[in-house]
Design a protein around this motif. Structure first.
Motif, PDB file in Angstrom:
ATOM      1  N   LYS A  94      38.508  36.312  30.391  1.00 17.04           N
ATOM      2  CA  LYS A  94      38.490  37.674  30.924  1.00 17.04           C
ATOM      3  C   LYS A  94      37.766  38.630  29.987  1.00 17.04           C
ATOM      4  O   LYS A  94      37.053  39.544  30.437  1.00 17.04           O
ATOM      5  N   ILE A 147      33.053  37.405  45.331  1.00 17.78           N
ATOM      6  CA  ILE A 147      33.817  37.604  44.097  1.00 17.78           C
ATOM      7  C   ILE A 147      32.903  37.878  42.907  1.00 17.78           C
ATOM      8  O   ILE A 147      33.159  38.765  42.093  1.00 17.78           O
ATOM      9  N   THR A 148      31.813  37.097  42.812  1.00 19.39           N
ATOM     10  CA  THR A 148      30.947  37.176  41.629  1.00 19.39           C
ATOM     11  C   THR A 148      29.806  38.180  41.778  1.00 19.39           C
ATOM     12  O   THR A 148      29.221  38.595  40.769  1.00 19.39           O
ATOM     13  N   MET A 180      47.319  36.364  44.421  1.00 22.88           N
ATOM     14  CA  MET A 180      46.064  35.648  44.203  1.00 22.88           C
ATOM     15  C   MET A 180      45.520  35.111  45.521  1.00 22.88           C
ATOM     16  O   MET A 180      46.243  34.443  46.255  1.00 22.88           O
ATOM     17  N   ASP A 213      40.834  34.535  39.869  1.00 20.09           N
ATOM     18  CA  ASP A 213      40.290  35.378  40.929  1.00 20.09           C
ATOM     19  C   ASP A 213      40.396  34.702  42.291  1.00 20.09           C
ATOM     20  O   ASP A 213      40.357  35.368  43.322  1.00 20.09           O
ATOM     21  N   ASN A 223      34.600  35.036  35.637  1.00 19.15           N
ATOM     22  CA  ASN A 223      35.518  34.784  36.737  1.00 19.15           C
ATOM     23  C   ASN A 223      36.282  33.490  36.497  1.00 19.15           C
ATOM     24  O   ASN A 223      35.784  32.562  35.851  1.00 19.15           O
TER      25      ASN A 223
END
Length: 452
Positions: A40, A193-194, A148, A124, A45
């Motif tokens: 993190k 997400i990325t 999550m 993530d 991720n």
């Protein structure tokens, strides 16, 4: 730890004699946990994945740092800390009958993700699958307790006894298309997400590393067909399979497996075995008891018994233990779906139709007896063992031993009881005439990977 980090890591010194696979495996596992703690802070991720049905190749393409909850749980057992986590989850309300891996992970959550090996980052996304029915319920726990998001893969398994899909036939292609469609949905989720576009060339690079790693891994397992067996599948093999999973698709993983194969070939050439006086070649069926694995192996090795093979090394590798499991890097996504469909069938068949594969491995590894390990908190693996044991005894006249404990719960290990059963098992093997010495029927060196 992303791919670039692994590729920059210094390679071990050359020479099989200087390579200690256990020590190197421990070093790599420590490095993995150290990188988990820093993920993190690096802005990386994180994804939770299982050792079976995990789409690791796609996640590595997006540079996800991978958390393996099963490995986290078993490591609490190896480090003799599991009972603390188990009791905490039971106090929270989980039944003693729930999978001890799950309960250890719940205990980890209740302890703010503080693991004996370091701080585990919150993921993530979590990838679950039907490779184990518990995986899906485990994912629901993460959704509830950690908020999550999860993505569940529905992977086709073996439909019945003596039933098998062959690569390229109509059934396999239908299965592959089903899996590929799910992978495309997963890729879209990872892009969200990325904030990165999926790179097919990068996927091909990851798959090339997996191909090389699997090649060496298959050779490593085949080398244990020699007698004396160069390693114990249920002690040394657990270290090997851990690296196979955690470093899958990385150059460091390839290098570890290459050097491992090189070292074991040298041992076979010297006639050097794990057990000095190998008298009995055994097959272990089921998952290990990590809190007492060294003690269990000691009980068998004291009689000159060595575990030449374990079906755990098959299904814990997600089915990637066969020579035909090779990715076609010219068509990476389609090939990933095709191999995943085959690997899922192979991995699941070891649990639902274990008798077919075990009969094959008994012959290939020329074993004298089979040991079944029933797991108190894992009905999925243990429920069919009685039928499998009966089949092998009636069809192959194969002597067997059934013992029971748990994955990581020390409260189910009874040393005196298990020792008595192991001793009685070996006494019965002696009464059957014992095994030929290592210079006899097992002495030939197998031909593997084109080399003798």
């Amino acid at each position: 730890m992303n791919i670039e980090t692994l590729e920059r890591a210094p390679a071990p010194a050359a020479g099989a004699a200087e390579f200690n696979p256990i020590q190197e495996g421990q070093r790599l596992m420590k490095a993995w946990y150290a990188n988990l703690e820093q993920a993190k802070a690096r802005g990386q991720n994180v994804a939770n994945v299982f050792v079976m049905g995990n789409a690791v190749e796609i996640l590595r393409t997006f540079d996800f740092q991978l958390v393996f909850p099963e490995i986290n749980s078993l490591q609490t057992g190896v480090r003799k800390k599991s009972e603390e986590y188990l009791r905490e989850s039971e106090d929270y309300g989980y039944s003693p009958d729930v999978c001890s891996y799950v309960k250890a992970d719940v205990g980890l959550i209740l302890r703010e993700q503080q693991h004996p090996a370091g701080q585990i980052p919150k993921a993530d996304i979590a990838i679950t699958s039907n490779m184990c029915s518990t995986f899906i319920k485990w994912g629901e726990i993460w959704e509830r307790m950690l908020k999550m998001p999860t993505f569940t893969l529905d992977l086709p398994g073996q439909r019945g006894p003596n039933w098998q899909v062959r690569r390229g036939d109509a059934q396999h292609m239908a299965d592959s298309q089903w899996v590929e469609a799910q992978f495309r949905h997963l890729i879209a989720r990872c892009e969200d997400i990325t904030g990165r576009r999926f790179d097919f060339d990068r996927l091909a690079q990851v798959q090339d590393r997996v191909n090389r790693m699997v090649h060496h891994w298959n050779n490593v397992m085949a080398l244990n067909r020699a007698c004396p067996a160069p390693y114990n599948a249920m002690l040394d093999g657990l270290t090997y399979i851990g690296i196979m999973n955690v470093y899958r698709g990385t150059e460091e993983g390839v290098e570890y497996m290459r050097r491992l194969e090189e070292q074991l070939r040298a041992k076979v050439a010297r006639g050097e075995g794990r057990v000095a006086e190998e008298r009995f070649r055994l097959l272990f069926s089921g998952t290990p008891c990590y809190v007492s694995m060294r003690r269990l192996v000691e009980l068998f090795e004291s009689w000159g018994g060595v575990f030449a093979y374990s079906d755990y090394l098959t299904f814990a590798a997600g089915g990637m233990d066969a020579g035909e499991m090779v990715y076609d890097t010219s068509r990476p996504l389609e090939s990933l779906a095709e191999i995943t469909a085959l690997a899922a069938q192979r991995g699941l068949s070891n649990q639902f139709f274990a008798h077919e594969r075990l009969a094959q491995q008994i012959k290939e590894y020329d074993v004298d007896g089979i040991v079944f390990h029933g797991i108190k908190s894992c009905r999925f693996v243990s429920s069919g063992m009685a039928d499998t044991r009966n089949y092998l005894n009636q069809r192959l006249n194969m002597p067997s031993l059934y013992i029971e404990s748990d994955l990581i719960d020390p409260r189910y290990w009874s040393d005196a009881q298990i020792k008595n059963r192991v001793d009685a098992f070996f006494e019965s093997l002696h009464q059957r005439g014992g095994a030929a010495p290592s210079t006899g029927r097992h002495a030939a060196t197998p031909t593997i990977g084109g080399k003798a």
